[in-house]
Design a protein around this motif. Structure first.
Motif, PDB file in Angstrom:
ATOM      1  N   GLN A   1       7.673  15.877  -3.248  1.00 17.36           N
ATOM      2  CA  GLN A   1       7.684  14.485  -3.695  1.00 17.36           C
ATOM      3  C   GLN A   1       9.047  14.110  -4.273  1.00 17.36           C
ATOM      4  OE1 GLN A   1       5.870  11.944  -3.198  1.00 17.36           O
ATOM      5  NE2 GLN A   1       7.068  10.616  -4.513  1.00 17.36           N
ATOM      6  N   PHE A   2       9.695  15.048  -4.956  1.00 19.27           N
ATOM      7  CA  PHE A   2      11.025  14.786  -5.489  1.00 19.27           C
ATOM      8  C   PHE A   2      12.018  14.548  -4.351  1.00 19.27           C
ATOM      9  CE2 PHE A   2      15.120  16.247  -7.367  1.00 19.27           C
ATOM     10  CZ  PHE A   2      15.238  15.238  -8.311  1.00 19.27           C
ATOM     11  N   ALA A   3      11.871  15.312  -3.260  1.00 23.64           N
ATOM     12  CA  ALA A   3      12.732  15.099  -2.084  1.00 23.64           C
ATOM     13  C   ALA A   3      12.467  13.713  -1.488  1.00 23.64           C
ATOM     14  CB  ALA A   3      12.477  16.185  -1.046  1.00 23.64           C
ATOM     15  N   ASP A   4      11.194  13.284  -1.456  1.00 23.34           N
ATOM     16  CA  ASP A   4      10.866  11.937  -0.976  1.00 23.34           C
ATOM     17  C   ASP A   4      11.491  10.874  -1.864  1.00 23.34           C
ATOM     18  OD1 ASP A   4       9.454  12.674   1.236  1.00 23.34           O
ATOM     19  OD2 ASP A   4       7.474  12.350   0.349  1.00 23.34           O
TER      20      ASP A   4
ATOM     21  N   ASP B   1       0.821  -1.200   0.000  1.00 21.60           N
ATOM     22  CA  ASP B   1       0.000   0.000   0.000  1.00 21.60           C
ATOM     23  C   ASP B   1       0.862   1.260   0.000  1.00 21.60           C
ATOM     24  OD1 ASP B   1      -2.398   1.504   0.144  1.00 21.60           O
ATOM     25  OD2 ASP B   1      -2.195   1.645   2.324  1.00 21.60           O
ATOM     26  N   ALA B   2       1.925   1.260   0.805  1.00 16.90           N
ATOM     27  CA  ALA B   2       2.815   2.420   0.865  1.00 16.90           C
ATOM     28  C   ALA B   2       3.546   2.625  -0.462  1.00 16.90           C
ATOM     29  CB  ALA B   2       3.823   2.258   1.997  1.00 16.90           C
ATOM     30  N   LEU B   3       3.985   1.531  -1.068  1.00 11.14           N
ATOM     31  CA  LEU B   3       4.660   1.651  -2.363  1.00 11.14           C
ATOM     32  C   LEU B   3       3.706   2.106  -3.467  1.00 11.14           C
ATOM     33  CD1 LEU B   3       7.006  -1.458  -2.252  1.00 11.14           C
ATOM     34  CD2 LEU B   3       7.654   0.942  -2.085  1.00 11.14           C
ATOM     35  N   ALA B   4       2.457   1.660  -3.403  1.00 10.51           N
ATOM     36  CA  ALA B   4       1.467   2.115  -4.387  1.00 10.51           C
ATOM     37  C   ALA B   4       1.206   3.610  -4.233  1.00 10.51           C
ATOM     38  CB  ALA B   4       0.169   1.329  -4.234  1.00 10.51           C
ATOM     39  N   GLN B   5       1.138   4.083  -2.986  1.00  8.40           N
ATOM     40  CA  GLN B   5       0.948   5.510  -2.762  1.00  8.40           C
ATOM     41  C   GLN B   5       2.147   6.299  -3.278  1.00  8.40           C
ATOM     42  OE1 GLN B   5       0.359   6.616   1.326  1.00  8.40           O
ATOM     43  NE2 GLN B   5       0.622   8.785   0.895  1.00  8.40           N
ATOM     44  N   GLU B   6       3.336   5.806  -3.011  1.00  9.59           N
ATOM     45  CA  GLU B   6       4.552   6.487  -3.477  1.00  9.59           C
ATOM     46  C   GLU B   6       4.589   6.527  -5.012  1.00  9.59           C
ATOM     47  OE1 GLU B   6       7.868   8.683  -2.598  1.00  9.59           O
ATOM     48  OE2 GLU B   6       6.525   7.785  -1.131  1.00  9.59           O
ATOM     49  N   LYS B   7       4.166   5.446  -5.636  1.00  5.18           N
ATOM     50  CA  LYS B   7       4.138   5.388  -7.102  1.00  5.18           C
ATOM     51  C   LYS B   7       3.175   6.426  -7.673  1.00  5.18           C
ATOM     52  CE  LYS B   7       2.575   2.243 -10.724  1.00  5.18           C
ATOM     53  NZ  LYS B   7       1.970   0.928 -10.973  1.00  5.18           N
ATOM     54  N   GLN B   8       1.990   6.534  -7.062  1.00  6.05           N
ATOM     55  CA  GLN B   8       1.010   7.501  -7.545  1.00  6.05           C
ATOM     56  C   GLN B   8       1.500   8.933  -7.341  1.00  6.05           C
ATOM     57  OE1 GLN B   8      -1.716   6.835  -9.309  1.00  6.05           O
ATOM     58  NE2 GLN B   8      -1.928   9.023  -9.559  1.00  6.05           N
TER      59      GLN B   8
ATOM     60  N   VAL C   1       3.775  14.595 -13.826  1.00  6.04           N
ATOM     61  CA  VAL C   1       2.760  15.351 -14.571  1.00  6.04           C
ATOM     62  C   VAL C   1       2.878  16.839 -14.252  1.00  6.04           C
ATOM     63  CG1 VAL C   1       0.271  15.752 -14.760  1.00  6.04           C
ATOM     64  CG2 VAL C   1       1.156  13.432 -14.825  1.00  6.04           C
ATOM     65  N   THR C   2       3.110  17.153 -12.988  1.00  4.60           N
ATOM     66  CA  THR C   2       3.257  18.564 -12.602  1.00  4.60           C
ATOM     67  C   THR C   2       4.484  19.185 -13.250  1.00  4.60           C
ATOM     68  OG1 THR C   2       2.188  18.104 -10.482  1.00  4.60           O
ATOM     69  CG2 THR C   2       3.463  20.123 -10.639  1.00  4.60           C
ATOM     70  N   TYR C   3       5.603  18.461 -13.271  1.00  2.00           N
ATOM     71  CA  TYR C   3       6.802  18.999 -13.928  1.00  2.00           C
ATOM     72  C   TYR C   3       6.581  19.173 -15.426  1.00  2.00           C
ATOM     73  CZ  TYR C   3       9.722  18.579  -9.769  1.00  2.00           C
ATOM     74  OH  TYR C   3      10.274  18.737  -8.522  1.00  2.00           O
ATOM     75  N   LYS C   4       5.839  18.271 -16.028  1.00  5.95           N
ATOM     76  CA  LYS C   4       5.536  18.409 -17.457  1.00  5.95           C
ATOM     77  C   LYS C   4       4.673  19.645 -17.695  1.00  5.95           C
ATOM     78  CE  LYS C   4       3.477  15.971 -21.327  1.00  5.95           C
ATOM     79  NZ  LYS C   4       2.743  14.776 -21.753  1.00  5.95           N
ATOM     80  N   ARG C   5       3.699  19.866 -16.812  1.00  4.13           N
ATOM     81  CA  ARG C   5       2.855  21.051 -16.936  1.00  4.13           C
ATOM     82  C   ARG C   5       3.657  22.327 -16.670  1.00  4.13           C
ATOM     83  NH1 ARG C   5      -1.561  21.025 -13.206  1.00  4.13           N
ATOM     84  NH2 ARG C   5      -2.350  22.764 -14.426  1.00  4.13           N
TER      85      ARG C   5
ATOM     86  N   LYS D   1       4.038   9.736 -10.021  1.00  2.00           N
ATOM     87  CA  LYS D   1       3.394  10.018 -11.308  1.00  2.00           C
ATOM     88  C   LYS D   1       2.807  11.422 -11.329  1.00  2.00           C
ATOM     89  CE  LYS D   1       2.124   5.372 -12.801  1.00  2.00           C
ATOM     90  NZ  LYS D   1       1.012   4.479 -13.143  1.00  2.00           N
ATOM     91  N   ASP D   2       2.174  11.805 -10.222  1.00  2.81           N
ATOM     92  CA  ASP D   2       1.627  13.160 -10.138  1.00  2.81           C
ATOM     93  C   ASP D   2       2.738  14.208 -10.215  1.00  2.81           C
ATOM     94  OD1 ASP D   2      -0.871  12.031  -9.890  1.00  2.81           O
ATOM     95  OD2 ASP D   2      -0.960  12.268  -7.701  1.00  2.81           O
TER      96      ASP D   2
END
Length: 136
Positions: A70-73, A35-42, A49-53, A45-46
């Motif tokens: 998130q990048f620091a994480d 569950d923690a890895l799935a949250q980190e993956k999402q 997407v933000t860096y692309k925007r 991805k966000d």
């Protein structure tokens, strides 16, 4: 085993129950990790997407701040992954995490900070499902 059989009336049963408890705890811990890895993956991805925007000048300052967190994480996870390659990793990783807590440095990514709450939620859901299945 003879001494153990004199202490307990059913040593084989006690051993089987302990083994079953161990595997259930291991499965629950693996579900929490998943569950923690799935949250980190999402979150990653966000972040992308933000860096692309941001490159198209469509992201706000708040979104960019969250993406930078998130990048620091992500960098924290990569830094901790370095210790996984070293020998005695099961000893060094908890030692580094505990030392970081003592010093006041957050070593783990944010999705791994509330692991005890996740374990409690999974345990509560399992008990609820068990009660529902027995009531039917």
């Amino acid at each position: 085993m003879k001494i153990y059989s004199h202490i307990h009336k059913a040593p084989v049963r006690v051993f089987r129950i302990g083994r079953r408890r161990f595997w259930l705890r291991l499965k629950r811990d693996m579900l929490v990790l998943k569950d923690a890895l799935a949250q980190e993956k999402q979150e990653t991805k966000d972040m992308l997407v933000t860096y692309k925007r941001y490159t198209c000048r469509q992201a706000s300052k708040e979104e960019l701040t969250e993406a930078n967190k998130q990048f620091a994480d992500l960098l924290k996870g990569l830094g901790l992954g370095m210790f996984a390659v070293l020998p005695f990793a099961p000893i060094t990783i908890p030692l580094v995490v505990k030392l970081g807590q003592i010093v006041g440095v957050d070593v783990l990514p944010s999705s791994f900070n509330n692991m005890s709450e996740r374990k409690a939620n999974i345990r509560r859901d399992a008990i609820k499902a068990k009660l529902e299945s027995t009531s039917e």
